[in-house]
Design a protein around this motif. Structure first.
Motif, mmCIF file in Angstrom:
data_model
loop_
_atom_site.group_PDB
_atom_site.id
_atom_site.type_symbol
_atom_site.label_atom_id
_atom_site.label_comp_id
_atom_site.label_asym_id
_atom_site.label_seq_id
_atom_site.Cartn_x
_atom_site.Cartn_y
_atom_site.Cartn_z
ATOM 1 N N SER A 53 0.826 -1.198 0.000
ATOM 2 C CA SER A 53 0.000 0.000 0.000
ATOM 3 C C SER A 53 0.866 1.257 0.000
ATOM 4 O O SER A 53 2.011 1.250 0.427
ATOM 5 C CB SER A 53 -0.900 -0.002 1.242
ATOM 6 N N GLU A 54 0.283 2.336 -0.480
ATOM 7 C CA GLU A 54 0.971 3.625 -0.450
ATOM 8 C C GLU A 54 0.698 4.379 0.845
ATOM 9 O O GLU A 54 1.340 5.379 1.126
ATOM 10 C CB GLU A 54 0.515 4.467 -1.636
ATOM 11 N N ASN A 55 -0.262 3.892 1.621
ATOM 12 C CA ASN A 55 -0.653 4.548 2.858
ATOM 13 C C ASN A 55 0.353 4.198 3.957
ATOM 14 O O ASN A 55 0.542 3.034 4.301
ATOM 15 C CB ASN A 55 -2.062 4.098 3.251
ATOM 16 N N GLU A 68 -11.053 6.191 1.000
ATOM 17 C CA GLU A 68 -9.693 5.659 0.985
ATOM 18 C C GLU A 68 -9.708 4.140 0.960
ATOM 19 O O GLU A 68 -9.079 3.515 0.131
ATOM 20 C CB GLU A 68 -8.923 6.140 2.220
#
Length: 144
Positions: free
Chosen positions: A43-45, A103
């Motif tokens: 994930s980019e989170n 999100e």
């Protein structure tokens, strides 16, 4: 000694935090994909990455605490630290399991969300047994 009940509790907590995260999913996304802890690394989170890292930190701390049986005070402190980390982890997972403004679209929550709760319970039981051992040693020292 390693064969004490608190070592068994800590070993089970370690296996929960490190092993079952690959077996049980955290949630199922709207597209039907199951989301596991290991998927957080892709994930980019940044908060999801921290969440997955906390699972491994919790497992590492409980594993180290198993072998600190000679120093019961340190073992107790490591248990408390593991409880704190799992409460933070639980808060982050609850935060992400809710719909967050597009999100993460969670359509079904998985059993993996309960892993921090089971880990907390097991570490609390281990800390209770550690405290009981410490009181036993202190009572024997008073008799001498």
């Amino acid at each position: 000694m390693i064969q004490r009940i608190q070592s068994i509790y800590l070993l089970i907590a370690t296996l929960l935090s490190a092993g079952l995260i690959f077996v049980f999913n955290l949630w199922v996304e709207e597209s039907g994909n199951k989301f596991y802890v290991i998927d957080s690394f892709k994930s980019e989170n940044i908060v999801l990455i921290i969440t997955s890292a906390l699972f491994f930190v919790s497992a590492l701390i409980t594993f180290i605490a198993i072998f600190k049986y000679k120093n019961r005070q340190l073992q107790f402190v490591l248990g408390r630290l593991a409880i704190l980390i799992n409460f933070i982890l639980l808060g982050l997972l609850v935060y992400f399991s809710q719909n967050l403004s597009g999100e993460i679209n969670v359509s079904e929550k998985g059993i993996g969300l309960l892993i921090p709760i089971f880990t907390i319970v097991l570490v609390v039981l281990a800390n209770k047994a550690i405290k009981k051992d410490e009181e036993l040693v202190k009572s024997v020292d008073r008799l001498r």
